[in-house]
Enzyme design. Structure first.
Site, short mmCIF file in Angstrom:
data_model
loop_
_atom_site.label_atom_id
_atom_site.label_comp_id
_atom_site.label_asym_id
_atom_site.label_seq_id
_atom_site.Cartn_x
_atom_site.Cartn_y
_atom_site.Cartn_z
N GLY A 1 -3.90 -4.37 -4.52
CA GLY A 1 -5.02 -3.55 -4.76
C GLY A 1 -4.13 -2.24 -5.31
O GLY A 1 -3.93 -1.44 -4.43
N HIS A 2 -4.22 -2.25 -6.47
CA HIS A 2 -3.37 -1.08 -7.12
C HIS A 2 -4.15 0.08 -7.45
O HIS A 2 -5.06 -0.26 -8.57
CB HIS A 2 -2.40 -1.47 -8.16
CG HIS A 2 -1.17 -2.22 -7.80
ND1 HIS A 2 -0.39 -3.07 -8.54
CD2 HIS A 2 -0.87 -2.49 -6.18
CE1 HIS A 2 0.41 -3.77 -7.58
NE2 HIS A 2 0.04 -3.46 -6.56
N ASP B 1 0.81 -1.09 -0.07
CA ASP B 1 0.20 0.06 -0.13
C ASP B 1 0.81 1.17 0.09
O ASP B 1 0.55 2.31 0.63
CB ASP B 1 -0.99 -0.24 1.12
CG ASP B 1 -1.70 -1.18 1.52
OD1 ASP B 1 -2.20 -1.59 0.23
OD2 ASP B 1 -1.97 -1.84 2.46
N LYS C 1 0.04 4.18 -8.41
CA LYS C 1 0.17 5.31 -8.87
C LYS C 1 1.68 5.66 -9.57
O LYS C 1 1.76 6.18 -10.63
CB LYS C 1 0.06 6.53 -7.84
CG LYS C 1 0.34 7.93 -8.27
CD LYS C 1 0.15 9.05 -7.50
CE LYS C 1 0.96 10.09 -8.06
NZ LYS C 1 0.53 11.49 -7.60
P1 IMP Z 1 -2.20 -12.82 1.70
O1 IMP Z 1 -1.08 -12.27 0.78
O2 IMP Z 1 -3.68 -12.51 1.32
O3 IMP Z 1 -1.80 -14.13 1.95
O4 IMP Z 1 -2.05 -12.03 3.18
C1 IMP Z 1 -0.85 -12.12 3.81
C2 IMP Z 1 -0.35 -10.63 4.84
O5 IMP Z 1 -0.13 -9.85 3.58
C3 IMP Z 1 -1.57 -10.07 5.44
O6 IMP Z 1 -1.14 -9.42 6.58
C4 IMP Z 1 -2.18 -9.20 4.47
O7 IMP Z 1 -2.80 -8.18 5.09
C5 IMP Z 1 -1.19 -8.55 3.77
N1 IMP Z 1 -0.89 -8.26 2.22
C6 IMP Z 1 -1.23 -9.11 1.26
N2 IMP Z 1 -1.48 -8.23 0.26
C7 IMP Z 1 -1.39 -7.00 0.69
C8 IMP Z 1 -1.43 -5.67 -0.23
O8 IMP Z 1 -1.40 -5.83 -1.61
N3 IMP Z 1 -1.01 -4.71 0.60
C9 IMP Z 1 -0.83 -4.68 1.92
N4 IMP Z 1 -0.93 -5.84 2.55
C10 IMP Z 1 -1.21 -6.93 1.79
#
Ligand code: IMP
Length: 428
Positions: free
Chosen positions: A40-41, A13, A18
């Site tokens: 989530g871009h 994040d 951007k």
């Molecule tokens: P997973 O990738 O869904 O397995 O989540 C594993 C950890 O990475 C969790 O703490 C999520 O909140 C975090 N996480 C996964 N993808 C993102 C992202 O795109 N942005 C921020 N945190 C992420």
């Protein structure tokens, strides 16, 4: 400058979407190399917001887009994003690696069950099936995009994998759920037919593009501190989020990477669980969350926020070999005085300048702060963007100088708002 990697230096994040969109204008190809629909871009152009989970952020410029072998592809999300973009009048020039792994509905189910079982050890995942899909890949149970195009291979592999998942769901997690193998197979075949025109050997195509002198951006998802090896294990994600991951997840040699840009938010945020030494649970934290709209793009969860943690960024600089930094969301800190940046951790009677591997040690780390004077709340960012770096409030320049001094890297981009144009590019 043909091969450019964009990585997150913190916990995801950081507004990589951007920065990727901004740099995509002068690039030819944009490649995702890790993660899946957990990303989530967000890209905002002329007041319109676009959110991508799988499609690379260069799509709005009509560039050639790649999903590399290191990505885990959720068919439903991909088709939804493609259709949404087509409705908006875009024709995504998408190419998907035949070696990328497929996320099935049972992976998403398993993700939730694993989290429940783990209790306090849960990472607070996005429940997008990311961990279980990468686990099946490593255990060689996985189903790849190439398999979707081969009915026989798909049936044979899915037969075994679905039986395994059925046993896990019933016998390990005690859930009374029956998987419909026929429906899963039909859906997978349908997806295979829907995407067959996009499937290719991505590694070959990207290497050819680089041979022709084209500019290729490798767009990292998540952040360095979520990396499967170097992140805050077990509270991170399941893929290689660092610059080296671009080589593995897209099939290019490290020799082909010319520049690595580290994106860092002017403060810290994270979704999910795990230690966060600079976390702010007070009114300043609330203010940053509201002003910075710190709510998950994928899950909508409120993000935890904190002061800028330069131990994290320095750790990232080393792991990624970052050449320059892009600082985002500087505007969010307006009106907060004083500002704090963490430059070291105090752990018992020891000082630490890196992220410890032992999670209990990390939990005990206390931030050592440097205090800086903040700048006023009512800054005319539009004017500053027009006039450039020199027009920034002196205190904001000092904030940036401190970052450069501690991380020993130059800042090349400063983002002061979500819109593409709300950006200051240095040394152009
Ligand atoms: P997973 O990738 O869904 O397995 O989540 C594993 C950890 O990475 C969790 O703490 C999520 O909140 C975090 N996480 C996964 N993808 C993102 C992202 O795109 N942005 C921020 N945190 C992420």
């Amino acid at each position: 400058m043909p091969g450019i990697v964009i990585v997150g230096t913190q916990l995801g994040d950081e507004a990589k979407g951007k920065i990727t969109d901004l740099l995509a204008e002068n690039a030819d190809c944009i490649v995702r190399f890790n993660g899946g629909a957990n990303a989530g871009h967000t890209v905002i152009v002329e007041g319109k917001t676009y959110k991508f989970h799988l499609i690379p952020s260069g799509v709005l410029h009509g560039k050639r887009l790649y999903l590399g072998n290191g990505v885990v592809v959720d068919p439903e999300v991909l088709i939804e994003e493609l259709e949404g973009l087509k409705r908006e009048g875009f024709q995504p020039d998408l190419h998907i690696s035949d070696r990328a792994h497929v996320v099935f509905s049972f992976h998403k189910l398993e993700d939730g069950l694993q989290e429940r079982f783990k209790g306090n050890l849960r990472a607070g995942t996005t429940k997008r099936g990311i961990g279980p899909t990468y686990a099946d890949k490593a255990a060689r149970f996985g189903i790849r995009i190439a398999d979707l195009l081969d009915e026989e291979a798909l049936k044979t592999k899915l037969d075994v994998l679905a039986d395994l998942k059925q046993k896990i769901i019933n016998q390990v997690y005690g859930e009374d759920i029956k998987l419909d193998k026929k429906e899963i197979l039909e859906k997978a075949s349908m997806f295979g037919r829907a995407i067959s025109d996009y499937v290719c050997d991505v590694s070959m195509e990207i290497n050819e593009a680089l041979d022709e002198g084209k500019t290729v951006i490798f767009e990292g998802a998540q952040g360095t501190l979520l990396d499967i090896d170097h992140g805050v294990y077990p509270y991170g994600t399941s893929s290689s989020t660092i610059a080296g991951g671009a080589c593995i997840g897209a099939g290019v040699s490290p020799k082909r990477i010319d520049k690595i840009i580290g994106v860092m938010k002017a403060y810290t945020s994270r979704v999910g669980t795990g230690p966060l030494p600079t976390e702010l649970k007070d009114d300043i934290g609330k203010r940053i969350r509201e002003v910075g709209k710190e709510y998950g793009t994928t899950t909508g969860r409120p993000r935890r926020v904190g002061w800028l943690d330069l131990v994290q960024v320095k750790y990232s600089a080393r792991l990624n070999g970052i050449d320059e930094l892009a600082i985002t969301k500087l505007d969010v800190l307006s009106g907060i005085n004083p500002l704090k940046i963490c430059v070291k951790y105090r752990c018992g009677n020891k000082m630490l300048d890196r992220i410890p591997a032992n999670i209990h040690t990390f939990e005990k780390c206390e931030p050592v702060y440097e205090e800086l004077e903040g700048w006023k709340a009512d800054v005319n960012w539009r004017r500053i963007v027009n006039e450039g770096y020199e027009a920034l409030p002196e205190q904001a320049k000092e904030y940036i100088r401190k970052i450069e001094e501690h991380v020993k890297l130059p800042v090349s981009i400063i983002s002061v708002g979500p819109e593409r144009r709300e950006t200051i590019i240095l040394n152009e």
